[in-house]
Design an enzyme around this catalytic site. Structure first.
Site, PDB file in Angstrom:
ATOM      1  N   GLY A  70       0.755  -1.076   0.025  1.00 36.62           N
ATOM      2  CA  GLY A  70       0.164  -0.199   0.088  1.00 36.62           C
ATOM      3  C   GLY A  70       0.971   1.324   0.120  1.00 36.62           C
ATOM      4  O   GLY A  70       1.990   1.080  -0.390  1.00 36.62           O
ATOM      5  N   VAL A  71       0.352   2.346   0.454  1.00 38.18           N
ATOM      6  CA  VAL A  71       1.206   3.531   0.381  1.00 38.18           C
ATOM      7  C   VAL A  71       2.278   3.713   1.135  1.00 38.18           C
ATOM      8  O   VAL A  71       3.451   4.032   0.992  1.00 38.18           O
ATOM      9  CB  VAL A  71       0.169   4.777   0.756  1.00 38.18           C
ATOM     10  CG1 VAL A  71      -0.790   4.991  -0.420  1.00 38.18           C
ATOM     11  CG2 VAL A  71      -0.779   4.823   1.868  1.00 38.18           C
ATOM     12  N   GLN A  72       2.298   3.069   2.513  1.00 35.39           N
ATOM     13  CA  GLN A  72       3.591   3.034   3.213  1.00 35.39           C
ATOM     14  C   GLN A  72       4.476   2.050   2.787  1.00 35.39           C
ATOM     15  O   GLN A  72       5.705   2.046   2.609  1.00 35.39           O
ATOM     16  CB  GLN A  72       3.160   2.725   4.666  1.00 35.39           C
ATOM     17  CG  GLN A  72       2.560   3.930   5.336  1.00 35.39           C
ATOM     18  CD  GLN A  72       3.648   4.888   5.512  1.00 35.39           C
ATOM     19  OE1 GLN A  72       4.733   4.833   5.383  1.00 35.39           O
ATOM     20  NE2 GLN A  72       3.080   6.098   5.904  1.00 35.39           N
ATOM     21  N   GLN A 100      -3.602  -6.747   8.578  1.00 36.34           N
ATOM     22  CA  GLN A 100      -2.996  -7.628   9.546  1.00 36.34           C
ATOM     23  C   GLN A 100      -3.348  -8.712  10.139  1.00 36.34           C
ATOM     24  O   GLN A 100      -2.746  -9.705  10.701  1.00 36.34           O
ATOM     25  CB  GLN A 100      -2.076  -6.267  10.225  1.00 36.34           C
ATOM     26  CG  GLN A 100      -1.268  -5.619   9.744  1.00 36.34           C
ATOM     27  CD  GLN A 100      -0.359  -4.660  10.464  1.00 36.34           C
ATOM     28  OE1 GLN A 100      -0.398  -4.860  11.794  1.00 36.34           O
ATOM     29  NE2 GLN A 100       0.240  -3.601  10.182  1.00 36.34           N
ATOM     30  N   HIS A 157       2.539   1.403  12.819  1.00 35.33           N
ATOM     31  CA  HIS A 157       1.386   1.887  13.494  1.00 35.33           C
ATOM     32  C   HIS A 157       1.028   0.796  14.760  1.00 35.33           C
ATOM     33  O   HIS A 157       1.194  -0.492  14.537  1.00 35.33           O
ATOM     34  CB  HIS A 157       0.096   1.948  12.677  1.00 35.33           C
ATOM     35  CG  HIS A 157      -1.146   2.466  13.073  1.00 35.33           C
ATOM     36  ND1 HIS A 157      -1.050   3.427  13.968  1.00 35.33           N
ATOM     37  CD2 HIS A 157      -2.446   2.002  12.470  1.00 35.33           C
ATOM     38  CE1 HIS A 157      -2.407   3.733  14.160  1.00 35.33           C
ATOM     39  NE2 HIS A 157      -3.284   2.989  13.445  1.00 35.33           N
ATOM     40  N   GLU A 204      -7.514  29.865   0.745  1.00 33.02           N
ATOM     41  CA  GLU A 204      -6.550  30.906   1.475  1.00 33.02           C
ATOM     42  C   GLU A 204      -5.710  30.053   2.520  1.00 33.02           C
ATOM     43  O   GLU A 204      -4.814  30.269   2.699  1.00 33.02           O
ATOM     44  CB  GLU A 204      -7.337  32.025   2.053  1.00 33.02           C
ATOM     45  CG  GLU A 204      -6.410  33.146   2.610  1.00 33.02           C
ATOM     46  CD  GLU A 204      -6.995  34.385   2.977  1.00 33.02           C
ATOM     47  OE1 GLU A 204      -6.321  35.056   3.542  1.00 33.02           O
ATOM     48  OE2 GLU A 204      -8.279  34.503   2.518  1.00 33.02           O
TER      49      GLU A 204
END
Length: 351
Positions: free
Chosen positions: A39-41, A102, A123, A247
């Site tokens: 995945g992203v990690q 997991q 994590h 902004e």
């Protein structure tokens, strides 16, 4: 190692000067780092370590992630394996599947760990909420954590820019006497700019609170409330969005990132300064009870239970897509997309 003192609280921070990449590489020279999950990690950390000269292999099920990994240069049978084989080959196992993943794959990992291996997390979820996850490591392996304070996308992009994202580290179990040395070397190898000490419990409690709070949930809630109020009062979509999101993200938040909230206040108009100083405490008083409720639910394990139950459902991805589409299709983010396309850098790309 740098010591930072705020009041009576003293923290120890490891910087790259304490552990240069060359030293981290030396510590890890006899290790095979098996990254489980892409995945992203998993994708970011594995590529960063590979680029830093660490011996890395990756493990996952065959499918879209496997194809992505091959496209990134991982070679089936050499540096790319299915989960069980990858764990067997690794001396350090970076368990970077989703929290629900997991729980599902833990038997495959647990049964293929050897004495003296190092089990690494980014994590604290599975260890802290072991009753829900079922993840209980054997006593003869090191169990460590390095948690980058940002998404995997940022971990990779800042690495490629020659920078680095800060991270926390923790030692849950030191079976070899080398757990901290391995942990810090891995933290530097994945591209951390600096590392601060925590515990698995503190990491997961702060992380889940932050994600649901000011990092994602609360900030969107505040934006949504202000945008809707401005629209109800007759302001145009572009004006409401500019004064709520554009902004903030393009002008003010970068000032905060550069030198802090006080500096941002000092570099705004006197009218903005006075209004912000008069109103921030009212917002703090209003939302702190919500944060208390959130933190208590995180600490009790209720948020973990909800997350695992939701993410384990077979139709999770389909339901997630529907929820995200509702946001994308809202007026607020439709006008946001239109205004982002007008930014000068976007226009320049299209020329």
């Amino acid at each position: 190692m740098k010591k930072i003192q705020v009041g009576d609280y003293v923290e120890e921070i490891y910087e790259r000067s304490d552990l240069p990449v060359e030293k981290a590489r030396e510590i890890l020279k006899d290790e095979t780092v098996a990254v489980i999950g892409y995945g992203v990690q998993g994708r970011a950390q594995s590529q960063n370590m590979r680029d830093n000269g660490v011996n890395v292999i990756v493990g996952m099920r065959k499918g879209a992630s496997w194809d992505l990994a091959e496209g990134d240069g991982w070679v089936a049978g050499e540096t790319l394996f299915e989960i069980e084989e990858c764990v067997k080959k690794g001396t350090i196992v970076q368990y970077l599947l989703s929290d629900a993943g997991q729980k599902l794959c833990w038997p495959q990992v647990r049964d293929n760990l050897d004495e003296g291996d190092c089990l690494y997390f980014s994590h604290g979820f599975s260890i802290v909420y072991k009753e829900a996850s079922g993840v209980v490591p054997p006593e003869n392996v090191d169990v460590v954590l390095v948690a980058p304070k940002g998404s995997g996308t940022t971990v990779r992009s800042l690495f490629l820019e020659g920078r680095g994202i800060n991270g926390s580290y923790a030692i849950h179990q030191d079976a070899t006497g080398r757990a901290q040395e391995r942990c810090l070397a891995l933290g530097i190898a994945i591209g951390s700019g600096y590392l601060f000490k925590t515990t698995f419990e503190n990491e997961v409690y702060s992380d889940l609170t932050g994600e649901r709070g000011v990092l994602m949930g609360a900030i969107y809630g505040l934006w949504k409330a202000q945008y809707e109020l401005l629209r109800e009062e007759g302001h145009s979509p572009s004006e409401a969005f500019n004064e709520t999101v554009e902004e903030a993200t393009q002008s003010l938040y970068p000032l905060i990132a550069e030198k802090g909230m006080d500096w941002m206040y000092a570099n705004c108009s006197t009218t903005a300064q006075r209004g912000a100083l008069d109103w921030y405490q009212k917002f703090a008083d209003a939302v702190k009870p919500v944060f208390r409720e959130l933190y208590d639910k995180v600490k009790s394990g209720e948020e973990a239970r909800i997350s695992i139950e939701s993410n384990s459902k077979p139709d999770y991805k389909e339901n997630l897509a529907k929820e995200l589409k509702e946001i994308a299709d809202s007026e607020m983010w439709k006008i946001g997309a239109e205004l982002r396309s007008l930014r000068p850098e976007r226009q320049k790309k299209n020329d």
